[in-house]
Design a protein around this motif. Sequence first.
Motif, mmCIF file in Angstrom:
data_model
loop_
_atom_site.group_PDB
_atom_site.id
_atom_site.type_symbol
_atom_site.label_atom_id
_atom_site.label_comp_id
_atom_site.label_asym_id
_atom_site.label_seq_id
_atom_site.Cartn_x
_atom_site.Cartn_y
_atom_site.Cartn_z
ATOM 1 N N THR A 164 0.831 -1.207 0.000
ATOM 2 C CA THR A 164 0.000 0.000 0.000
ATOM 3 C C THR A 164 0.861 1.251 0.000
ATOM 4 O OG1 THR A 164 -1.773 -1.155 1.188
ATOM 5 C CG2 THR A 164 -1.787 1.255 1.270
ATOM 6 N N LEU A 165 1.893 1.273 0.810
ATOM 7 C CA LEU A 165 2.767 2.444 0.867
ATOM 8 C C LEU A 165 3.500 2.655 -0.453
ATOM 9 C CD1 LEU A 165 4.268 2.176 4.457
ATOM 10 C CD2 LEU A 165 2.210 3.368 3.684
ATOM 11 N N LYS A 166 3.872 1.583 -1.121
ATOM 12 C CA LYS A 166 4.528 1.718 -2.418
ATOM 13 C C LYS A 166 3.593 2.369 -3.427
ATOM 14 C CE LYS A 166 6.914 -0.842 -6.077
ATOM 15 N NZ LYS A 166 7.386 -2.173 -6.554
ATOM 16 N N LEU A 167 2.326 1.928 -3.434
ATOM 17 C CA LEU A 167 1.361 2.533 -4.355
ATOM 18 C C LEU A 167 1.140 4.000 -4.017
ATOM 19 C CD1 LEU A 167 -1.877 0.971 -5.742
ATOM 20 C CD2 LEU A 167 -1.941 3.280 -4.798
ATOM 21 N N LEU A 168 0.997 4.308 -2.746
ATOM 22 C CA LEU A 168 0.814 5.706 -2.345
ATOM 23 C C LEU A 168 2.013 6.555 -2.759
ATOM 24 C CD1 LEU A 168 -0.687 5.285 1.245
ATOM 25 C CD2 LEU A 168 -1.902 6.006 -0.821
ATOM 26 N N SER A 169 3.194 6.005 -2.609
ATOM 27 C CA SER A 169 4.398 6.735 -3.004
ATOM 28 C C SER A 169 4.414 6.980 -4.505
ATOM 29 C CB SER A 169 5.636 5.953 -2.579
ATOM 30 O OG SER A 169 6.816 6.627 -2.955
ATOM 31 N N ALA A 177 3.901 17.555 1.468
ATOM 32 C CA ALA A 177 2.619 18.258 1.489
ATOM 33 C C ALA A 177 1.472 17.322 1.850
ATOM 34 C CB ALA A 177 2.358 18.913 0.135
ATOM 35 N N HIS A 178 1.470 16.126 1.253
ATOM 36 C CA HIS A 178 0.419 15.166 1.571
ATOM 37 C C HIS A 178 0.552 14.659 3.002
ATOM 38 C CE1 HIS A 178 -0.055 15.101 -2.814
ATOM 39 N NE2 HIS A 178 -1.251 14.571 -2.602
ATOM 40 N N LEU A 179 1.769 14.366 3.411
ATOM 41 C CA LEU A 179 1.976 13.824 4.747
ATOM 42 C C LEU A 179 1.610 14.829 5.832
ATOM 43 C CD1 LEU A 179 5.342 11.913 4.264
ATOM 44 C CD2 LEU A 179 3.039 10.956 4.391
ATOM 45 N N LYS A 180 1.747 16.099 5.538
ATOM 46 C CA LYS A 180 1.475 17.124 6.541
ATOM 47 C C LYS A 180 -0.004 17.210 6.891
ATOM 48 C CE LYS A 180 2.025 22.067 7.489
ATOM 49 N NZ LYS A 180 2.501 23.370 6.965
ATOM 50 N N SER A 181 -0.881 17.077 5.871
ATOM 51 C CA SER A 181 -2.281 17.389 6.169
ATOM 52 C C SER A 181 -3.313 16.649 5.321
ATOM 53 C CB SER A 181 -2.513 18.894 5.978
ATOM 54 O OG SER A 181 -2.248 19.279 4.636
ATOM 55 N N ARG A 182 -2.891 15.646 4.527
ATOM 56 C CA ARG A 182 -3.870 15.047 3.620
ATOM 57 C C ARG A 182 -4.026 13.538 3.775
ATOM 58 N NH1 ARG A 182 -3.556 16.882 -2.480
ATOM 59 N NH2 ARG A 182 -5.514 15.730 -2.442
ATOM 60 N N LEU A 183 -3.271 12.899 4.653
ATOM 61 C CA LEU A 183 -3.303 11.442 4.709
ATOM 62 C C LEU A 183 -3.182 10.927 6.139
ATOM 63 C CD1 LEU A 183 -3.185 8.679 3.139
ATOM 64 C CD2 LEU A 183 -0.687 8.925 3.220
ATOM 65 N N VAL A 184 -4.054 9.953 6.468
ATOM 66 C CA VAL A 184 -3.942 9.156 7.685
ATOM 67 C C VAL A 184 -4.096 7.700 7.261
ATOM 68 C CG1 VAL A 184 -4.924 8.609 9.956
ATOM 69 C CG2 VAL A 184 -4.988 10.975 9.110
ATOM 70 N N VAL A 185 -3.246 6.817 7.782
ATOM 71 C CA VAL A 185 -3.375 5.379 7.527
ATOM 72 C C VAL A 185 -3.757 4.710 8.834
ATOM 73 C CG1 VAL A 185 -2.209 3.265 6.793
ATOM 74 C CG2 VAL A 185 -1.704 5.440 5.643
#
Length: 291
Positions: A164-169, A177-185
């Motif tokens: 999953t992390l590979k696909l997200l990457s 930018a995404h890690l700061k405020s757009r994604l929770v796993v």
Amino acid sequence: MHARVAAATTAALLGGALLVLPTSGARAKTEGGTPVIVSHRGASAYAPENTLASIDKAAAMGFRWVENDVQRTKDGRLVVLHDASLARTTDVEQVYPGRAPWNVKDFTAAEIARLDAGSWFGSQYKGTRVPTLNQYMNRVSHNHQKLVLEIKNPELYPGIERQTLKLLSNDGWLDPAHLKSRLVVQSFSADSVRTVHDLRPAIKTAFLGTPSVAQLHEYAQFADQINSSYTTISSGYVAALHAFDGPHGRPVEIFTWTVNDADSARRVAHYDVDGVITNKPDVVREALQGR
């Protein structure tokens, strides 16, 4: 930190009757101080859950945050579906009548792509498909939305966290930018959440459940959020949770689920939760605006 943890723990044990010392750091919530509203499986009261139609509906209603569930097919593709079985939300029993119990892991992505994942909800959604995670992420990006991604049933899919992390990457979702405020796993599996944190420590992670107050210090080592059912929490529990700093040095947050009526929305907002996960985001928005 120890002083505020002790004070919050005492408050939790006494039902939240005591004042809790202020916590340090910023928490999630909107600029107006109300909880973030997360559309559960998309706007799933109004469109078939976990489909592109459901996140489009959330976007059309003005909601930025959506939540989904990720599982893996027989041939190793990631798809967005809640249940381990395809039976409830697709026509799999008609298309493949001899393959009960119709589990996701027993079907290829091509076989799942044939299924109707919308007619069960309403005739206007006939022909809606189960999206792959790649298709889903493309649509979330197109809609400028934010995502709470749940790794579902990880015990059935060894290595699904890394995949999953590979696909997200690859889809650009692990940049700053995404890690700061757009994604929770998130996941109901503490081991899965811990694995995500170990693989990519910058990702905001969440454990689904309600650990005891005595256990919170353990979860705070790898989970930025404890996302609990609204039926299992109190103002004291939320205060105790907020007293702990998570792995990124900020107070542990809580997005509570699944809140679908106005009274419950106002009650959990009074508990000072950081987010509300709901099938009816419009109902929650109206309730919280009227506080």
